[in-house]
Design a protein around this motif. Sequence first.
Motif, mmCIF file in Angstrom:
data_model
loop_
_atom_site.group_PDB
_atom_site.id
_atom_site.type_symbol
_atom_site.label_atom_id
_atom_site.label_comp_id
_atom_site.label_asym_id
_atom_site.label_seq_id
_atom_site.Cartn_x
_atom_site.Cartn_y
_atom_site.Cartn_z
ATOM 1 N N TYR A 82 6.222 10.886 0.274
ATOM 2 C CA TYR A 82 5.924 9.388 1.013
ATOM 3 C C TYR A 82 4.701 8.902 0.919
ATOM 4 C CZ TYR A 82 10.074 10.706 4.006
ATOM 5 O OH TYR A 82 11.328 10.981 4.499
ATOM 6 N N ALA A 83 4.468 7.564 0.510
ATOM 7 C CA ALA A 83 3.098 6.997 0.603
ATOM 8 C C ALA A 83 3.212 6.004 1.367
ATOM 9 C CB ALA A 83 2.914 6.328 -0.893
ATOM 10 N N ILE A 84 2.213 5.837 2.498
ATOM 11 C CA ILE A 84 2.350 4.924 3.329
ATOM 12 C C ILE A 84 1.278 3.843 3.179
ATOM 13 C CG2 ILE A 84 1.990 4.701 6.030
ATOM 14 C CD1 ILE A 84 3.073 7.735 6.228
ATOM 15 N N LEU A 85 1.498 2.602 3.618
ATOM 16 C CA LEU A 85 0.525 1.502 3.558
ATOM 17 C C LEU A 85 0.928 0.881 4.951
ATOM 18 C CD1 LEU A 85 -1.728 0.325 1.304
ATOM 19 C CD2 LEU A 85 0.179 -1.193 0.878
ATOM 20 N N GLU A 101 1.592 1.297 -7.866
ATOM 21 C CA GLU A 101 1.183 2.713 -7.601
ATOM 22 C C GLU A 101 1.755 3.381 -6.603
ATOM 23 O OE1 GLU A 101 -1.477 4.147 -9.596
ATOM 24 O OE2 GLU A 101 -0.908 2.626 -11.145
ATOM 25 N N LEU A 102 2.018 2.707 -5.399
ATOM 26 C CA LEU A 102 2.605 3.642 -4.260
ATOM 27 C C LEU A 102 3.940 4.015 -4.728
ATOM 28 C CD1 LEU A 102 2.372 1.257 -1.136
ATOM 29 C CD2 LEU A 102 0.979 3.374 -1.323
ATOM 30 N N LEU A 103 4.666 3.472 -5.287
ATOM 31 C CA LEU A 103 5.892 3.765 -5.775
ATOM 32 C C LEU A 103 6.129 4.841 -6.925
ATOM 33 C CD1 LEU A 103 8.032 0.651 -4.885
ATOM 34 C CD2 LEU A 103 8.194 2.880 -3.843
ATOM 35 N N ARG A 104 4.821 4.802 -7.782
ATOM 36 C CA ARG A 104 4.419 5.822 -8.594
ATOM 37 C C ARG A 104 4.480 7.238 -7.989
ATOM 38 N NH1 ARG A 104 0.488 8.127 -11.149
ATOM 39 N NH2 ARG A 104 -0.828 6.750 -10.001
ATOM 40 N N ILE A 105 3.262 7.285 -7.251
ATOM 41 C CA ILE A 105 2.938 8.542 -6.708
ATOM 42 C C ILE A 105 3.805 8.935 -5.454
ATOM 43 C CG2 ILE A 105 0.532 7.960 -7.411
ATOM 44 C CD1 ILE A 105 -0.100 7.209 -4.587
ATOM 45 N N GLY A 106 4.256 8.167 -4.819
ATOM 46 C CA GLY A 106 5.588 8.491 -3.820
ATOM 47 C C GLY A 106 7.027 8.527 -4.113
ATOM 48 N N ARG A 107 7.778 9.426 -3.686
ATOM 49 C CA ARG A 107 9.148 9.156 -3.995
ATOM 50 C C ARG A 107 9.760 7.988 -3.070
ATOM 51 N NH1 ARG A 107 12.804 12.321 -2.465
ATOM 52 N NH2 ARG A 107 11.808 13.299 -0.967
ATOM 53 N N LYS A 108 8.963 7.762 -1.895
ATOM 54 C CA LYS A 108 9.397 6.710 -1.168
ATOM 55 C C LYS A 108 8.150 6.005 -0.539
ATOM 56 C CE LYS A 108 13.777 8.478 0.245
ATOM 57 N NZ LYS A 108 14.831 8.886 1.448
ATOM 58 N N VAL A 159 10.267 -7.656 -3.400
ATOM 59 C CA VAL A 159 10.749 -6.454 -3.849
ATOM 60 C C VAL A 159 12.146 -6.559 -4.551
ATOM 61 C CG1 VAL A 159 9.718 -5.156 -2.018
ATOM 62 C CG2 VAL A 159 12.025 -6.219 -1.610
ATOM 63 N N GLU A 160 12.789 -7.636 -4.335
ATOM 64 C CA GLU A 160 14.240 -7.875 -5.157
ATOM 65 C C GLU A 160 13.818 -8.225 -6.484
ATOM 66 O OE1 GLU A 160 17.856 -11.050 -5.096
ATOM 67 O OE2 GLU A 160 16.807 -10.495 -3.311
ATOM 68 N N GLU A 161 12.587 -8.975 -6.791
ATOM 69 C CA GLU A 161 12.309 -9.399 -8.078
ATOM 70 C C GLU A 161 11.834 -8.100 -8.854
ATOM 71 O OE1 GLU A 161 9.258 -12.021 -7.276
ATOM 72 O OE2 GLU A 161 10.295 -13.864 -6.696
ATOM 73 N N ARG A 162 11.417 -7.106 -8.112
ATOM 74 C CA ARG A 162 10.802 -6.075 -9.054
ATOM 75 C C ARG A 162 11.977 -4.741 -8.971
ATOM 76 N NH1 ARG A 162 7.294 -9.329 -7.487
ATOM 77 N NH2 ARG A 162 5.226 -9.149 -8.650
ATOM 78 N N GLY A 163 12.975 -4.924 -8.478
ATOM 79 C CA GLY A 163 14.109 -4.079 -8.600
ATOM 80 C C GLY A 163 13.754 -2.704 -7.541
ATOM 81 N N ILE A 164 12.928 -3.075 -6.559
ATOM 82 C CA ILE A 164 12.635 -1.812 -5.719
ATOM 83 C C ILE A 164 13.578 -2.125 -4.637
ATOM 84 C CG2 ILE A 164 11.018 -1.287 -3.945
ATOM 85 C CD1 ILE A 164 8.901 -2.884 -5.542
ATOM 86 N N LYS A 165 14.277 -0.929 -4.125
ATOM 87 C CA LYS A 165 15.122 -0.641 -3.220
ATOM 88 C C LYS A 165 14.682 -0.545 -1.892
ATOM 89 C CE LYS A 165 18.766 2.372 -1.832
ATOM 90 N NZ LYS A 165 19.670 3.761 -2.286
ATOM 91 N N VAL A 166 15.099 -1.494 -1.131
ATOM 92 C CA VAL A 166 14.863 -1.345 0.465
ATOM 93 C C VAL A 166 16.030 -0.374 1.209
ATOM 94 C CG1 VAL A 166 14.878 -2.545 2.459
ATOM 95 C CG2 VAL A 166 14.006 -3.674 0.370
ATOM 96 N N GLU A 167 15.511 0.866 1.595
ATOM 97 C CA GLU A 167 16.327 1.936 2.082
ATOM 98 C C GLU A 167 16.404 1.537 3.597
ATOM 99 O OE1 GLU A 167 15.634 5.679 1.136
ATOM 100 O OE2 GLU A 167 15.610 5.353 -0.836
ATOM 101 N N LEU A 194 10.867 2.029 0.981
ATOM 102 C CA LEU A 194 11.228 1.586 -0.086
ATOM 103 C C LEU A 194 11.106 2.690 -1.059
ATOM 104 C CD1 LEU A 194 8.412 -1.289 -0.478
ATOM 105 C CD2 LEU A 194 10.745 -1.672 0.191
ATOM 106 N N SER A 195 12.010 2.691 -2.129
ATOM 107 C CA SER A 195 12.162 3.640 -3.256
ATOM 108 C C SER A 195 12.733 2.806 -4.589
ATOM 109 C CB SER A 195 13.257 4.627 -2.960
ATOM 110 O OG SER A 195 14.636 4.237 -2.816
ATOM 111 N N ARG A 196 12.160 3.757 -5.684
ATOM 112 C CA ARG A 196 12.895 3.020 -7.031
ATOM 113 C C ARG A 196 14.129 3.512 -7.275
ATOM 114 N NH1 ARG A 196 10.512 -1.096 -9.102
ATOM 115 N NH2 ARG A 196 8.522 -1.151 -9.346
ATOM 116 N N SER A 197 14.780 4.448 -6.596
ATOM 117 C CA SER A 197 15.901 4.810 -6.952
ATOM 118 C C SER A 197 16.973 3.910 -6.534
ATOM 119 C CB SER A 197 16.135 6.188 -6.717
ATOM 120 O OG SER A 197 15.988 6.437 -5.108
#
Length: 197
Positions: A82-85, A101-108, A159-167, A194-197
């Motif tokens: 997890y990366a937290i902001l 960067e957050l979603l690169r270094i953290g799975r969520k 997030v929708e424009e970037r294809g980021i998933k709202v868990e 959030l996640s990229r998967s």
Amino acid sequence: MTELRPDLALIAQNVAKGTRVLDVGCGDGTLLQVLRDERQCQVNGMEIDPGDVAECVGKGLSVIQGDADKDLAFYPDGAFDYAILSQTLQTTMRPDQVMEELLRIGRKAFVSFPNFAHWRVRLSLLWGGRMPVTRLLPVAWYETPNIHHLTVSDFRAFVEERGIKVEEAWYLSGDRLRGTSVANFRAEHAIFLLSRS
């Protein structure tokens, strides 16, 4: 659980026990301490304010002084679960790049921010014609660290424009949860997982 600000409490409750966590803009380390002591997480932090970094280190926390806009690039891919902001996105120069960067270094990633479309903010602008000073935005426009004013609807579109998933998403007024349908108008704070998967 230790008394936390409402958005931090929600994040702490939803971080899986024993995971690796990076808190970017960790302040005095209150959330990190709870995650370490009560959730048995392996915690790291990044904070721009040297006084807060010193306070964190004094609590035995692994925190470095760094700037989210520049220094997240030094972390390897997938270094954390997890990366937290929390309450930091609106203070960054390039929120879009920080999110990548957050979603690169953290799975969520957990991201929380003040909702500038809350009805009290709207009312203050409508009736007074001035930027509001509220309990959650307690300083005048010229003193605030907030440089990007965003709303729940802005973030959802982002997030929708970037294809980021709202868990998951939570919307708070004080410490009360609000429903999704009224969040842009009634929520003072928003928290997204959030996640990229």
